[in-house]
Scaffold this active site. Structure first.
Site, PDB file in Angstrom:
ATOM      1  N   ASP A  95      39.099  33.310  47.789  1.00 34.36           N
ATOM      2  CA  ASP A  95      37.870  32.968  48.075  1.00 34.36           C
ATOM      3  C   ASP A  95      36.962  32.487  46.779  1.00 34.36           C
ATOM      4  O   ASP A  95      37.586  33.105  45.594  1.00 34.36           O
ATOM      5  CB  ASP A  95      36.914  34.130  48.772  1.00 34.36           C
ATOM      6  CG  ASP A  95      37.063  35.257  48.126  1.00 34.36           C
ATOM      7  OD1 ASP A  95      38.051  35.923  47.610  1.00 34.36           O
ATOM      8  OD2 ASP A  95      35.885  36.069  48.108  1.00 34.36           O
ATOM      9  N   GLU A 158      37.251  38.797  48.081  1.00 33.52           N
ATOM     10  CA  GLU A 158      36.937  39.653  47.040  1.00 33.52           C
ATOM     11  C   GLU A 158      35.603  39.527  46.369  1.00 33.52           C
ATOM     12  O   GLU A 158      35.078  40.575  45.997  1.00 33.52           O
ATOM     13  CB  GLU A 158      37.883  39.401  45.782  1.00 33.52           C
ATOM     14  CG  GLU A 158      38.008  40.167  44.695  1.00 33.52           C
ATOM     15  CD  GLU A 158      36.751  39.976  43.562  1.00 33.52           C
ATOM     16  OE1 GLU A 158      36.795  40.683  42.793  1.00 33.52           O
ATOM     17  OE2 GLU A 158      36.417  38.577  43.731  1.00 33.52           O
TER      18      GLU A 158
HETATM   19 ZN   LIG Z   1      37.410  36.748  40.757  1.00 32.81          ZN
END
Ligand SMILES: [Zn+2]
Length: 425
Positions: A95, A158
């Site tokens: 992401d 994340e």
């Molecule tokens: Zn990162």
């Protein structure tokens, strides 16, 4: 084939590293909401399957944001060596954050210019993931007949805490012994630095309460904004000096982050921000502030929270009419791997061998998925090491240097060979 030949082979695959980085950037995996996770994960899985990896897709069902429209799809690929041995795992998050304003080129085109690949996620961290993948592929093709196993994962979310990604997988044993022994996360910490951990985080909302009255007679009410001013004044004169004086043994970079810090994320009181026309004359009965406190491994979360609560309680005692509410929003514990542990020392040695200079051992100012590998997976031997320049993460015109990607791929290949051949983890 000798290891020197592997390094030469990685050099010869520069174009492949660039192409893979471009391919990854072209999936606009923006989080939130979690765009294009599935095609990006499947693209990686298909590539690794062709190279003899066993590939599994894990959807984080029920994780925050998971839906049929935005499924949280992770990919984990594993390739067994010729004989048993430890497992080295490379983990990259797929992401990226939103693009924001200020771009001078297309953030999802993967443009190559002046020895750099540009795009959202180039530095954080698709370039690092591409470098790790090509490093592992070169090792597989080398005929070195390495023992143990190599794993590569592409995980999601994340940027929003990792709950649909590494945390979800760690809860299910994907990041624990005996499956995995050593983890390298190619986050952008600069090509000559080995990052062994990160500070802790505490987010909280503080609300001061007042009493509404006509704005022409404020003395009949009680202004929540003025009460918040008293909080801010205490922060300026007591809390900030105390935080600045508190230094860590953690080698946090940049220097300014080697102490406790706190960002006031937002303050809002009184009239709502979105109104048409003119505001009405009222005394504010509520004022809210969100704080983002980053703490050191030497500090306990409970004392970090108590320090702020103490200021508020003293105001409640000493300042007429002061009332408040405090709400925890989010917290992350600090984490730090042993700088002399296998993965940190093997990577530092590889930096020395490839770049001809000593690796700097650092900690990150912000958090990343290492916390989940450590706290949930109970696996301490985890670091971040990757080619991107830390300061470029999340900025407009983000880029990753092609030479840095090639160098970091060599470092990761060397570190992996060292870890796989030093015996069981
Ligand atoms: Zn990162």
């Amino acid at each position: 084939m000798k290891i020197e030949n592997v390094l030469r082979e990685i050099e010869a695959r520069e174009d492949e590293i660039v192409a893979l980085t471009q391919d990854l950037i072209r999936f606009p995996t923006i989080n939130p909401p979690g765009e294009a996770y599935q095609p990006c994960a499947e693209f990686l899985g298909a590539r690794l399957k062709r190279r003899g990896f066993e590939v599994e897709y894990v959807r984080a069902e029920g994780a925050p944001g998971d839906s049929d429209k935005y499924p949280r799809i992770n990919v984990v690929a594993r390739r067994e060596g010729k004989r048993p041995g430890p497992c080295v795992h490379f983990n990259g998050h797929l992401d990226v954050v939103q693009t924001g304003a200020g771009w001078t080129l297309d953030p999802f085109a993967g443009i190559v210019k002046d020895g750099k690949v540009y795009g959202r996620g180039a530095c954080d961290m698709k370039g690092g993931l591409a470098a790790a993948i090509v490093a592992v592929e070169a090792l597989i093709d080398s005929g070195l007949e390495l023992p143990g196993a190599l794993e590569i994962s592409g995980t999601v979310d994340e940027e929003s805490g990792g709950y649909g990604g590494v945390a979800y997988l760690a809860e299910r044993g994907w990041f624990s012994n005996p499956r995995v022994d050593h983890v390298i996360i190619p986050e952008p910490l600069n090509v000559d630095r080995v990052c062994i951990g990160h500070r802790g985080v505490w987010w909280a909302e503080i609300e001061t309460l007042g009493r509404i009255a006509h704005g022409s007679m404020p003395f009949l009410g009680d202004s929540a904004i003025r009460h918040m001013t008293a909080v801010l004044e205490k922060f300026e004169h007591e809390l900030y000096p105390a935080l600045a004086a508190r230094h860590s043994d953690m080698p946090v970079v940049p220097d300014g982050a080697r102490q406790s810090t706190m960002n006031i994320n937002s303050v809002h009181g009184g009239e709502a921000e979105s109104f048409e026309g003119l505001p009405a004359p009222c005394v504010a009965d509520s004022c809210r502030m969100v704080i983002d406190r980053r703490f050191l491994i030497e500090e306990a979360l409970s004392s970090v929270q108590a320090e702020v609560k103490d200021i508020l309680d003293r105001l409640a005692r000493d300042r007429p009419g002061f009332r408040y509410k405090m709400r925890d929003l989010f917290s992350v514990q600090p984490t730090m791997a042993d700088r002399n542990g296998p993965v940190a020392s093997a990577t530092a040695q590889a930096v020395q061998d490839v770049l001809g200079r000593e690796a700097k051992i650092v900690c990150s100012p912000g958090t990343y998925d290492q916390k989940h590998v450590d706290r949930i997976g109970k696996l301490k031997d985890c670091i971040a090491y990757g080619p991107g320049v830390l300061d470029l993460a999340h900025r407009p015109d983000e880029w990753v240097g092609i030479n840095d990607m090639v160098d970091s791929a060599k470092v990761m290949a060397l570190a992996a060979v060292n870890l796989l051949t030093r015996g069981p983890g």
